[in-house]
Design a protein around this motif. Sequence first.
Motif, PDB file in Angstrom:
ATOM      1  N   VAL A  61       0.853  -1.196   0.000  1.00  0.00           N
ATOM      2  CA  VAL A  61       0.000   0.000   0.000  1.00  0.00           C
ATOM      3  C   VAL A  61       0.889   1.246   0.000  1.00  0.00           C
ATOM      4  O   VAL A  61       1.827   1.341   0.800  1.00  0.00           O
ATOM      5  N   GLY A  62       0.601   2.172  -0.909  1.00  0.00           N
ATOM      6  CA  GLY A  62       1.287   3.458  -0.927  1.00  0.00           C
ATOM      7  C   GLY A  62       0.492   4.473  -0.134  1.00  0.00           C
ATOM      8  O   GLY A  62      -0.663   4.764  -0.455  1.00  0.00           O
ATOM      9  N   ASP A  63       1.105   5.009   0.933  1.00  0.00           N
ATOM     10  CA  ASP A  63       0.396   5.963   1.782  1.00  0.00           C
ATOM     11  C   ASP A  63       0.358   7.351   1.159  1.00  0.00           C
ATOM     12  O   ASP A  63       1.134   7.690   0.253  1.00  0.00           O
ATOM     13  N   ILE A  64      -0.493   8.175   1.677  1.00  0.00           N
ATOM     14  CA  ILE A  64      -0.560   9.579   1.262  1.00  0.00           C
ATOM     15  C   ILE A  64       0.798  10.238   1.529  1.00  0.00           C
ATOM     16  O   ILE A  64       1.365  10.088   2.606  1.00  0.00           O
ATOM     17  N   GLY A  65       1.322  10.902   0.521  1.00  0.00           N
ATOM     18  CA  GLY A  65       2.609  11.580   0.677  1.00  0.00           C
ATOM     19  C   GLY A  65       3.806  10.663   0.667  1.00  0.00           C
ATOM     20  O   GLY A  65       4.915  11.090   0.986  1.00  0.00           O
ATOM     21  N   GLU A  66       3.626   9.408   0.267  1.00  0.00           N
ATOM     22  CA  GLU A  66       4.752   8.460   0.250  1.00  0.00           C
ATOM     23  C   GLU A  66       5.844   8.914  -0.720  1.00  0.00           C
ATOM     24  O   GLU A  66       7.040   8.770  -0.455  1.00  0.00           O
ATOM     25  N   ASP A  67       5.443   9.467  -1.851  1.00  0.00           N
ATOM     26  CA  ASP A  67       6.411   9.929  -2.845  1.00  0.00           C
ATOM     27  C   ASP A  67       6.917  11.327  -2.501  1.00  0.00           C
ATOM     28  O   ASP A  67       8.124  11.561  -2.392  1.00  0.00           O
TER      29      ASP A  67
END
Length: 396
Positions: free
Chosen positions: A132-138
Amino acid sequence: MDRIFRERMPVGQAKDKFLASIAPITRTEEISIRDCPGRVLATHTIAPRNVPHFRRSAMDGYAMRAADALGASPLNPVMLQLSDVVEEGTCARVGTGQHMPEGADAVMMIEDTVSMGDMIEIRAQLHPGKNVGDIGEDIRRNEILFNKGHLLRACDVGVLASLGIREVKVYCKPVVAIIPVGDDLVPLAYTELPPAGKSLESNSLMIGLYVEQWGGVPRYHNIVPEDTAQIEQAIKENLDADLLIISGGTSVGEKDFVPGVVSSMGELLVHGVGLSPGKPTALGLINDKPVVCIPGYPAAGLVALFVFGRPALRKVANAPDVPDVKIKAQLSSKITSREGYLSYARVILDGSIAHPLMTAGAGILSSIARSQGFVIIPEHVEGYEKASEVDVVLIE
């Protein structure tokens, strides 16, 4: 000439002294991100929002609750109901990059599942947050994306575009005045065969193209005769430029007036460097504007332009220094160097073999065009033997 240049300055010392005197430009402009590759940021770029701005799947598979896969294995699978809503006992199909359904805290890779109609057989365990990619991961909101002085690349444009940034503030491109000096020169527009003793003035075009390649805007001046007053007038007319490059008139002959004019109008920092070819190079400052005086002999002038003109332009432009592109090669024959000189030996590349083309002949420009690179020989090295492994600096 050696007697006059016996006080020649080592290249590194001359470059450091010259660059220390240069003040970068402060002019800025707002430009579209489409036009920003190769430009230098004038401010820090701050992320206006998170990327991603939603929780997303990092895999093709099934969004689910990690707790529902507890104890699952190929020999002990767990059955979940395929659904549009994720809750206890259900899962939802998702693709890479898609929004995570509410209630889901993990994604089971499709490789660890078996589809059985509207039931999905789960054959592995996973923990909360898996795939799962969280909010603001990038990118995090208010994060510094690029610092002031960053040289923008095409890949940076993709980041800016992903954040909805459409314009950036950059430093203006430096204006570089190019002044050719010589009684033996005729304009490129001359359509007849030049008279004996005369040559087409091609240095300005070559210099200007490199100026554009290195991020500057060339301004071409007409050929200036070998006359002190006219050289001084040409310099005065171009002191609104950010950098002046004078080609020719830099040596120690009777009509090599350029260094003396620079000295009378400002400060002559250097005249004569331990560079081969390129010894007659002069460096100065007039009204706080850097002046690079390079030999009129094309090969010598080009080497001096690489060694002094390029870093001067980058300093003026606030641009970071870009290292030379080098490759390893083996010499096919011996090359020698003059003691006390940083020597640029031209070579032709044949795969991993470097064939020395010329180590002398400062006026033979075709030797540059035929070669692919330089072998740079330090001042304390007398040369390199045949079969030596050397670094070849590729000619841009």
